[in-house]
Enzyme design. Structure first.
Site, short mmCIF file in Angstrom:
data_model
loop_
_atom_site.label_atom_id
_atom_site.label_comp_id
_atom_site.label_asym_id
_atom_site.label_seq_id
_atom_site.Cartn_x
_atom_site.Cartn_y
_atom_site.Cartn_z
N GLU A 65 0.85 -1.19 0.00
CA GLU A 65 0.00 0.00 0.00
C GLU A 65 0.89 1.24 0.00
O GLU A 65 1.77 1.38 0.85
CB GLU A 65 -0.94 0.03 1.20
CG GLU A 65 -1.88 1.23 1.18
CD GLU A 65 -2.99 1.17 2.21
OE1 GLU A 65 -3.60 2.23 2.46
OE2 GLU A 65 -3.23 0.08 2.77
N GLU A 90 4.74 5.31 3.75
CA GLU A 90 4.08 6.53 4.23
C GLU A 90 5.14 7.52 4.71
O GLU A 90 5.83 7.27 5.70
CB GLU A 90 3.11 6.20 5.37
CG GLU A 90 2.45 7.42 6.00
CD GLU A 90 1.74 8.29 4.97
OE1 GLU A 90 2.10 9.47 4.85
OE2 GLU A 90 0.83 7.78 4.28
N ASP A 118 8.79 8.40 0.32
CA ASP A 118 7.98 8.29 -0.89
C ASP A 118 8.09 6.88 -1.49
O ASP A 118 9.12 6.20 -1.33
CB ASP A 118 8.46 9.33 -1.90
CG ASP A 118 7.60 9.38 -3.14
OD1 ASP A 118 6.47 9.85 -3.04
OD2 ASP A 118 8.06 8.92 -4.20
N ASP A 140 -3.30 12.26 -2.56
CA ASP A 140 -3.50 13.70 -2.71
C ASP A 140 -3.93 13.98 -4.15
O ASP A 140 -3.24 13.62 -5.10
CB ASP A 140 -2.18 14.43 -2.41
CG ASP A 140 -2.39 15.93 -2.20
OD1 ASP A 140 -3.22 16.52 -2.92
OD2 ASP A 140 -1.72 16.50 -1.32
N ARG A 215 -10.49 6.82 7.18
CA ARG A 215 -10.94 8.11 7.69
C ARG A 215 -11.07 9.14 6.58
O ARG A 215 -11.90 10.05 6.65
CB ARG A 215 -10.00 8.60 8.78
CG ARG A 215 -8.56 8.77 8.38
CD ARG A 215 -7.66 8.94 9.62
NE ARG A 215 -6.26 8.87 9.28
CZ ARG A 215 -5.42 9.91 9.35
NH1 ARG A 215 -5.89 11.10 9.71
NH2 ARG A 215 -4.16 9.76 9.06
N TYR A 216 -10.25 9.00 5.52
CA TYR A 216 -10.36 9.91 4.39
C TYR A 216 -11.69 9.71 3.67
O TYR A 216 -12.34 10.67 3.25
CB TYR A 216 -9.20 9.71 3.43
CG TYR A 216 -7.85 10.00 4.04
CD1 TYR A 216 -7.47 11.32 4.33
CD2 TYR A 216 -6.97 8.99 4.34
CE1 TYR A 216 -6.25 11.60 4.90
CE2 TYR A 216 -5.73 9.26 4.92
CZ TYR A 216 -5.37 10.57 5.20
OH TYR A 216 -4.16 10.83 5.78
#
Length: 235
Positions: A65, A90, A118, A140, A215-216
């Site tokens: 992920e 992350e 990254d 994003d 949560r996003y």
């Protein structure tokens, strides 16, 4: 959609966004100091021929992920798939700390390895055809036109993802920004290594089986945006 047209050289060479937000609680800071080094992938060392060698527990395959946020999906998916090893990337400190707390609490450290930067260098490090699945969830969206070149999805990174996915493996994408969903579909459909798996108009409107939510996603729904879910199969 390749080369300078999608900002591939700039995107591959830079990380965009914040690395750190509010100060960490002492317990989270301790996990960053103690647990993260034990779970971190060291790119300075050669990748193992079989990624199962990264893990201290036996695993049948490995999923990754990219940009897992606070780790809600990563942790839930790892718990639901006990024979799978997981790699998570992350760069955001607070998200990494939150994920480490969940990994520690649920004793998942034997099957999770982490990259606190990254995803691009990690993708370049991974062996060919070494992953069974790749997730990019609520990245994003970089909604301003001048920032589109910063979006993770582009021909350059689809090339990277295609290289590390074995034939038949899946690239799973979710977003609540309609333009980014359209952008991603255009890039997938234009890429010779991928095929979109949707067979009906509802396929991309409903999450795949086992989706735990994030949560996003909850924030997007509260604010009136409609998520979309894309599965692309590696040819």
């Amino acid at each position: 959609m390749s080369g300078s047209n999608d900002g591939s050289a700039e995107r591959a060479a830079a990380f965009y966004g914040r690395r750190k937000g509010k100060a960490l609680r002492p317990g989270h800071a301790s996990l960053m100091d103690d647990l993260l080094p034990r779970l971190a992938i060291v790119l300075a060392s050669p990748a193992p021929a079989r990624l199962s060698g990264l893990f201290s527990a036996p695993v049948d395959e490995v999923w990754m992920e990219s940009g897992f946020g606070g780790g809600e999906h990563l942790i839930a998916t790892a718990e639901a798939n006990p024979s799978v090893g997981f790699i998570g990337a992350e760069p955001f400190v607070n998200g990494m700390a939150k994920a480490l707390a969940a990994i520690d609490d649920r004793d998942l450290g034997e099957r999770i390895r982490l990259h606190h930067f990254d995803s691009v260098p990690l993708l370049d490090w991974l062996p060919d055809a070494s992953l069974g699945r790749f997730y990019l969830l609520y990245p994003d969206p970089w909604p301003k036109t001048r920032h589109w070149k910063r979006r993770f999805v582009g021909r350059d990174n689809l090339d990277r993802i295609a290289r590390v996915l074995r034939p038949g493996a899946e690239f799973r994408f979710a977003s609540d920004w309609a333009h980014y969903v359209d952008w991603t579909l255009r890039h997938i459909l234009a890429h010779p290594a991928f095929e979109w798996t949707a067979t009906t108009s509802a396929d991309w409107k409903e999450p795949w089986a086992g989706w735990p939510g994030t949560r996003y996603e909850a924030k997007a729904i509260r604010e009136g945006r409609t998520p979309a879910y894309i599965i692309a199969r590696r040819r």
